[in-house]
Design a protein around this motif. Sequence first.
Motif, PDB file in Angstrom:
ATOM      1  N   VAL A 260     -31.768 -35.374  12.522  1.00 40.88           N
ATOM      2  CA  VAL A 260     -31.859 -33.942  12.174  1.00 40.88           C
ATOM      3  C   VAL A 260     -32.537 -33.189  13.313  1.00 40.88           C
ATOM      4  O   VAL A 260     -32.084 -32.110  13.731  1.00 40.88           O
ATOM      5  CB  VAL A 260     -32.631 -33.754  10.853  1.00 40.88           C
ATOM      6  N   SER A 261     -33.614 -33.739  13.827  1.00 41.19           N
ATOM      7  CA  SER A 261     -34.332 -33.117  14.941  1.00 41.19           C
ATOM      8  C   SER A 261     -33.421 -32.929  16.151  1.00 41.19           C
ATOM      9  O   SER A 261     -33.394 -31.852  16.763  1.00 41.19           O
ATOM     10  CB  SER A 261     -35.538 -33.985  15.314  1.00 41.19           C
ATOM     11  N   GLU A 292     -31.562 -10.899   9.412  1.00 38.35           N
ATOM     12  CA  GLU A 292     -30.121 -10.635   9.233  1.00 38.35           C
ATOM     13  C   GLU A 292     -29.306 -11.280  10.354  1.00 38.35           C
ATOM     14  O   GLU A 292     -28.206 -11.804  10.125  1.00 38.35           O
ATOM     15  CB  GLU A 292     -29.853  -9.123   9.197  1.00 38.35           C
ATOM     16  N   SER A 293     -29.861 -11.250  11.566  1.00 35.70           N
ATOM     17  CA  SER A 293     -29.135 -11.793  12.719  1.00 35.70           C
ATOM     18  C   SER A 293     -29.120 -13.310  12.749  1.00 35.70           C
ATOM     19  O   SER A 293     -28.250 -13.915  13.371  1.00 35.70           O
ATOM     20  CB  SER A 293     -29.758 -11.272  14.024  1.00 35.70           C
ATOM     21  N   VAL A 294     -30.074 -13.933  12.071  1.00 31.68           N
ATOM     22  CA  VAL A 294     -30.211 -15.386  12.172  1.00 31.68           C
ATOM     23  C   VAL A 294     -29.566 -16.127  10.996  1.00 31.68           C
ATOM     24  O   VAL A 294     -29.342 -17.342  11.073  1.00 31.68           O
ATOM     25  CB  VAL A 294     -31.713 -15.756  12.291  1.00 31.68           C
ATOM     26  N   GLN A 295     -29.229 -15.422   9.936  1.00 27.59           N
ATOM     27  CA  GLN A 295     -28.752 -16.096   8.722  1.00 27.59           C
ATOM     28  C   GLN A 295     -27.457 -16.871   8.920  1.00 27.59           C
ATOM     29  O   GLN A 295     -27.339 -18.013   8.463  1.00 27.59           O
ATOM     30  CB  GLN A 295     -28.592 -15.082   7.584  1.00 27.59           C
ATOM     31  N   ASP A 296     -26.477 -16.277   9.611  1.00 27.47           N
ATOM     32  CA  ASP A 296     -25.204 -16.977   9.838  1.00 27.47           C
ATOM     33  C   ASP A 296     -25.420 -18.224  10.695  1.00 27.47           C
ATOM     34  O   ASP A 296     -24.808 -19.275  10.459  1.00 27.47           O
ATOM     35  CB  ASP A 296     -24.189 -16.049  10.519  1.00 27.47           C
ATOM     36  N   PHE A 297     -26.311 -18.098  11.686  1.00 32.44           N
ATOM     37  CA  PHE A 297     -26.609 -19.240  12.540  1.00 32.44           C
ATOM     38  C   PHE A 297     -27.225 -20.370  11.723  1.00 32.44           C
ATOM     39  O   PHE A 297     -26.855 -21.540  11.877  1.00 32.44           O
ATOM     40  CB  PHE A 297     -27.568 -18.809  13.655  1.00 32.44           C
ATOM     41  N   ILE A 298     -28.164 -20.022  10.838  1.00 28.90           N
ATOM     42  CA  ILE A 298     -28.817 -21.029   9.988  1.00 28.90           C
ATOM     43  C   ILE A 298     -27.792 -21.691   9.070  1.00 28.90           C
ATOM     44  O   ILE A 298     -27.827 -22.913   8.852  1.00 28.90           O
ATOM     45  CB  ILE A 298     -29.943 -20.381   9.148  1.00 28.90           C
ATOM     46  N   LYS A 299     -26.879 -20.897   8.545  1.00 26.00           N
ATOM     47  CA  LYS A 299     -25.843 -21.443   7.655  1.00 26.00           C
ATOM     48  C   LYS A 299     -25.019 -22.499   8.385  1.00 26.00           C
ATOM     49  O   LYS A 299     -24.772 -23.595   7.857  1.00 26.00           O
ATOM     50  CB  LYS A 299     -24.944 -20.319   7.158  1.00 26.00           C
ATOM     51  N   ASN A 300     -24.593 -22.185   9.617  1.00 27.00           N
ATOM     52  CA  ASN A 300     -23.798 -23.139  10.406  1.00 27.00           C
ATOM     53  C   ASN A 300     -24.618 -24.373  10.763  1.00 27.00           C
ATOM     54  O   ASN A 300     -24.114 -25.507  10.725  1.00 27.00           O
ATOM     55  CB  ASN A 300     -23.286 -22.470  11.683  1.00 27.00           C
ATOM     56  N   MET A 301     -25.886 -24.172  11.085  1.00 20.87           N
ATOM     57  CA  MET A 301     -26.730 -25.292  11.455  1.00 20.87           C
ATOM     58  C   MET A 301     -26.952 -26.218  10.261  1.00 20.87           C
ATOM     59  O   MET A 301     -26.937 -27.447  10.395  1.00 20.87           O
ATOM     60  CB  MET A 301     -28.080 -24.785  11.991  1.00 20.87           C
ATOM     61  N   GLU A 304     -23.922 -28.370   9.860  1.00 20.02           N
ATOM     62  CA  GLU A 304     -23.838 -29.424  10.870  1.00 20.02           C
ATOM     63  C   GLU A 304     -24.836 -30.544  10.593  1.00 20.02           C
ATOM     64  O   GLU A 304     -24.533 -31.719  10.774  1.00 20.02           O
ATOM     65  CB  GLU A 304     -24.075 -28.829  12.268  1.00 20.02           C
ATOM     66  N   ILE A 305     -26.023 -30.172  10.146  1.00 25.21           N
ATOM     67  CA  ILE A 305     -27.046 -31.181   9.833  1.00 25.21           C
ATOM     68  C   ILE A 305     -26.565 -32.101   8.717  1.00 25.21           C
ATOM     69  O   ILE A 305     -26.709 -33.331   8.786  1.00 25.21           O
ATOM     70  CB  ILE A 305     -28.376 -30.499   9.430  1.00 25.21           C
ATOM     71  N   GLU A 306     -25.951 -31.509   7.703  1.00 22.88           N
ATOM     72  CA  GLU A 306     -25.557 -32.295   6.536  1.00 22.88           C
ATOM     73  C   GLU A 306     -24.254 -33.066   6.747  1.00 22.88           C
ATOM     74  O   GLU A 306     -23.829 -33.822   5.879  1.00 22.88           O
ATOM     75  CB  GLU A 306     -25.505 -31.385   5.307  1.00 22.88           C
ATOM     76  N   LYS A 322     -17.410 -51.878   1.139  1.00 20.76           N
ATOM     77  CA  LYS A 322     -17.183 -50.660   1.904  1.00 20.76           C
ATOM     78  C   LYS A 322     -18.463 -50.316   2.674  1.00 20.76           C
ATOM     79  O   LYS A 322     -19.564 -50.518   2.176  1.00 20.76           O
ATOM     80  CB  LYS A 322     -16.819 -49.512   0.969  1.00 20.76           C
ATOM     81  N   PRO A 323     -18.306 -49.799   3.893  1.00 21.22           N
ATOM     82  CA  PRO A 323     -19.499 -49.407   4.652  1.00 21.22           C
ATOM     83  C   PRO A 323     -20.234 -48.273   3.937  1.00 21.22           C
ATOM     84  O   PRO A 323     -19.619 -47.411   3.313  1.00 21.22           O
ATOM     85  CB  PRO A 323     -18.930 -48.937   5.998  1.00 21.22           C
ATOM     86  N   VAL A 324     -21.529 -48.289   4.010  1.00 24.45           N
ATOM     87  CA  VAL A 324     -22.377 -47.283   3.354  1.00 24.45           C
ATOM     88  C   VAL A 324     -22.977 -46.381   4.427  1.00 24.45           C
ATOM     89  O   VAL A 324     -23.481 -46.846   5.449  1.00 24.45           O
ATOM     90  CB  VAL A 324     -23.495 -47.952   2.528  1.00 24.45           C
ATOM     91  N   PHE A 325     -22.909 -45.083   4.153  1.00 19.47           N
ATOM     92  CA  PHE A 325     -23.494 -44.095   5.065  1.00 19.47           C
ATOM     93  C   PHE A 325     -24.513 -43.255   4.304  1.00 19.47           C
ATOM     94  O   PHE A 325     -24.390 -43.055   3.087  1.00 19.47           O
ATOM     95  CB  PHE A 325     -22.410 -43.178   5.652  1.00 19.47           C
ATOM     96  N   VAL A 326     -25.487 -42.761   5.026  1.00 15.10           N
ATOM     97  CA  VAL A 326     -26.491 -41.892   4.418  1.00 15.10           C
ATOM     98  C   VAL A 326     -26.531 -40.576   5.192  1.00 15.10           C
ATOM     99  O   VAL A 326     -26.421 -40.553   6.425  1.00 15.10           O
ATOM    100  CB  VAL A 326     -27.879 -42.576   4.400  1.00 15.10           C
ATOM    101  N   SER A 327     -26.685 -39.466   4.447  1.00 14.36           N
ATOM    102  CA  SER A 327     -26.707 -38.128   5.054  1.00 14.36           C
ATOM    103  C   SER A 327     -27.923 -37.348   4.543  1.00 14.36           C
ATOM    104  O   SER A 327     -28.346 -37.531   3.393  1.00 14.36           O
ATOM    105  CB  SER A 327     -25.428 -37.357   4.710  1.00 14.36           C
ATOM    106  N   PRO A 328     -28.454 -36.458   5.364  1.00 20.78           N
ATOM    107  CA  PRO A 328     -29.571 -35.632   4.910  1.00 20.78           C
ATOM    108  C   PRO A 328     -29.100 -34.465   4.048  1.00 20.78           C
ATOM    109  O   PRO A 328     -27.998 -33.938   4.248  1.00 20.78           O
ATOM    110  CB  PRO A 328     -30.182 -35.129   6.219  1.00 20.78           C
ATOM    111  N   ILE A 329     -29.916 -34.083   3.093  1.00 21.98           N
ATOM    112  CA  ILE A 329     -29.696 -32.856   2.313  1.00 21.98           C
ATOM    113  C   ILE A 329     -30.903 -31.961   2.596  1.00 21.98           C
ATOM    114  O   ILE A 329     -32.055 -32.414   2.529  1.00 21.98           O
ATOM    115  CB  ILE A 329     -29.580 -33.136   0.804  1.00 21.98           C
ATOM    116  N   THR A 330     -30.637 -30.699   2.922  1.00 22.61           N
ATOM    117  CA  THR A 330     -31.733 -29.834   3.382  1.00 22.61           C
ATOM    118  C   THR A 330     -31.869 -28.580   2.530  1.00 22.61           C
ATOM    119  O   THR A 330     -30.923 -28.136   1.883  1.00 22.61           O
ATOM    120  CB  THR A 330     -31.512 -29.413   4.844  1.00 22.61           C
TER     121      THR A 330
END
Length: 367
Positions: A260-261, A292-301, A304-306, A322-330
């Motif tokens: 994530v970092s 207001e200017s940063v919200q769309d960027f945060i949404k895209n980020m 991508e993180i998840e 089956k292979p197991v994968f783990v994903s972050p939820i933020t």
Amino acid sequence: MDPFLIIILVLVCIIVGLIIYNLKIYKSIKSYSNINDRLSNLKVLQDFLDTIGKDSSVDNKLEIINNILIEKFLIKYSTIVVFNGAEYDIKATNVDERHWDTMKNLHTEEMFKDSIITATPKYVTVNGPEEKLKYQKSEMGRAKSAMFFPLYIDNIYIGYWIIESSNSHAFDNMDTSVLGVVRENIVAVLKTVSYQNTIENIYRVDKNTGLNSAEYLYGKGKRIIDKYPESSICMLEIINIEEINEKFGRNIGTDIIVSVSNEIKRSISSQYIFVRYMGPKFAIAFSGVDIESVQDFIKNMKEEIEKIKLPVKQKNSNKKQKPVFVSPITNFVLATYYKGTGLESVTKKLEEYLDDCDKEESNINCI
């Protein structure tokens, strides 16, 4: 009565009257001069206070203050030396660097030891052009006069301030009471900026992510943020980190935090401040950008993180599994920071929101 005697008496009265008048004029001029001196000293003190409030490093503030002293009091050389607990360190000076070893070891000179013990200033000078002050080594008489002021904070000796002149007897008529006030203000500045110095240097670097800790945000980071009147502060938390740790082990949890970092580092500009706030929480300061200017960027980020998927090696695995994968939820939360207000108050409010909201919440909120 003899007319000649009358004329003499009249002339004497006129002369006495002129003398009295001149004395009154002299007293008035001296009074105005004293008022001007006081106004000048008040201006110096105001400059000190303005310097303390600047968005600048501690060392830079002390350099500015030293330059104020040199300019306002027409001092040839001025040096502030502080004992940092291990050694004496020159915090500000306009003396050439080749003389610094001498200047930061004046506490060892016999001529200044009594001054340090008694907490009183020491004035030293020479009489002849070929003489030089005893503490000077190979300086060929760079200074012919000096005033040494030991510095104390709460009765604890912390260093000294020394002013020098290339002329002998240069400080014979110097108002020592004014210099005493200046010394106390130097001490006040040192005392005030000591907290800032602690904040600037207390942060650490997280060994897993390579990110600075939250303390960086309030010290060096804040100086960058405060170049702008308004900024957006974002805090995010990996809300499923405990579940990942329990199911797959802390090593996988650490790998998720690092991933994530790295994704955030890749996404944001270097002008923004990104720190590991605490555990699975991160903070980002978008310097000079409104929410207001940063919200769309945060949404895209966030998206991508998840998308991150780390493979997990299963115990007793076989080819049929089956292979197991783990994903972050933020979960993200945003707030506006205004220059001059408490940055720590904003981050505390963001942290409290993440701690108190529904544990299943995975969103982008503005508070």
